[in-house]
Motif scaffolding. Sequence first.
Motif, PDB file in Angstrom:
ATOM      1  N   GLU A 124      10.991   3.067   3.910  1.00  0.00           N
ATOM      2  CA  GLU A 124      11.997   2.174   4.644  1.00  0.00           C
ATOM      3  C   GLU A 124      11.162   1.102   5.392  1.00  0.00           C
ATOM      4  O   GLU A 124      11.428  -0.137   5.679  1.00  0.00           O
ATOM      5  N   CYS A 125      10.088   1.696   6.276  1.00  0.00           N
ATOM      6  CA  CYS A 125       9.389   0.701   7.128  1.00  0.00           C
ATOM      7  C   CYS A 125       8.644  -0.265   6.334  1.00  0.00           C
ATOM      8  O   CYS A 125       8.445  -1.316   6.529  1.00  0.00           O
ATOM      9  N   VAL A 126       8.094   0.071   5.201  1.00  0.00           N
ATOM     10  CA  VAL A 126       6.964  -0.734   4.477  1.00  0.00           C
ATOM     11  C   VAL A 126       8.287  -1.777   3.828  1.00  0.00           C
ATOM     12  O   VAL A 126       7.760  -2.894   3.904  1.00  0.00           O
ATOM     13  N   ASP A 127       9.405  -1.368   3.570  1.00  0.00           N
ATOM     14  CA  ASP A 127      10.379  -2.340   3.097  1.00  0.00           C
ATOM     15  C   ASP A 127      10.664  -3.402   4.023  1.00  0.00           C
ATOM     16  O   ASP A 127      10.794  -4.552   3.621  1.00  0.00           O
ATOM     17  N   PHE A 128      10.886  -2.853   5.330  1.00  0.00           N
ATOM     18  CA  PHE A 128      11.449  -3.881   6.348  1.00  0.00           C
ATOM     19  C   PHE A 128      10.186  -4.805   6.544  1.00  0.00           C
ATOM     20  O   PHE A 128      10.619  -6.031   6.826  1.00  0.00           O
ATOM     21  N   LEU A 129       9.182  -4.460   6.331  1.00  0.00           N
ATOM     22  CA  LEU A 129       7.882  -5.493   6.430  1.00  0.00           C
ATOM     23  C   LEU A 129       7.361  -6.081   5.166  1.00  0.00           C
ATOM     24  O   LEU A 129       6.156  -6.265   5.068  1.00  0.00           O
ATOM     25  N   THR A 140       3.802  -6.248   3.501  1.00  0.00           N
ATOM     26  CA  THR A 140       3.142  -5.220   3.154  1.00  0.00           C
ATOM     27  C   THR A 140       3.107  -5.318   1.702  1.00  0.00           C
ATOM     28  O   THR A 140       2.657  -4.442   0.927  1.00  0.00           O
ATOM     29  N   LYS A 141       3.552  -6.378   1.171  1.00  0.00           N
ATOM     30  CA  LYS A 141       3.821  -6.493  -0.330  1.00  0.00           C
ATOM     31  C   LYS A 141       2.576  -6.135  -1.193  1.00  0.00           C
ATOM     32  O   LYS A 141       1.405  -6.719  -0.787  1.00  0.00           O
ATOM     33  N   ALA A 142       2.617  -5.487  -1.974  1.00  0.00           N
ATOM     34  CA  ALA A 142       1.579  -5.234  -3.003  1.00  0.00           C
ATOM     35  C   ALA A 142       2.109  -5.324  -4.404  1.00  0.00           C
ATOM     36  O   ALA A 142       3.154  -4.716  -4.735  1.00  0.00           O
TER      37      ALA A 142
END
Length: 178
Positions: free
Chosen positions: A74-79, A83-85
């Motif tokens: 969820e945090c990766v998604d917020f950012l 963070t996109k890879a």
Amino acid sequence: MNHSFCKNPQERRKKLVFLIFHRKDLLYDIENIAYVQGDVMKTNDEHDRHQVIDIGQDGNVDRVTRILNLAYQECVDFLYAYTKADVFKASSLDNTFGAPEHYKMRLLVPPDFSKGTVALLKNLIHEYMTCRVIEDWMSITNPQAQPIWKNKLEEIEEAIISCMNARGGRIRRTQTPF
């Protein structure tokens, strides 16, 4: 720093930041909060109290781990903007249980990104992951407390998003002739 992973010149100017969250430290905080939550519960039923407190025991910790994994994603998604890879040409995921020792987040940030913002973000994400687990656990073991933790979780999510939006660039004030 190796910039071979960057596809365009604009990305080459960005800095790579890694945030690493140690599972043992997250579990320590989660168990401490659950202990206090159980200790202050208004109940005469010690079984109910021990259900809250025993969050880190065998079997229960599996649920905690699954929610930690979810909270991390969820945090990766917020950012996402940082963070996109790219997905590999052929990718597959399954639902096999995994308990990583570390949750590692890779962020590609602008060159003027503040070290203070990175530190704040690290603390907010740690708090989010901890509260996410407690909120889920309370929904199972102490439903009366769950709304409190859900509210706290939403506040932390807003703080993470606000932190990243606020740092969008330098604010320049034009001089007034008056």
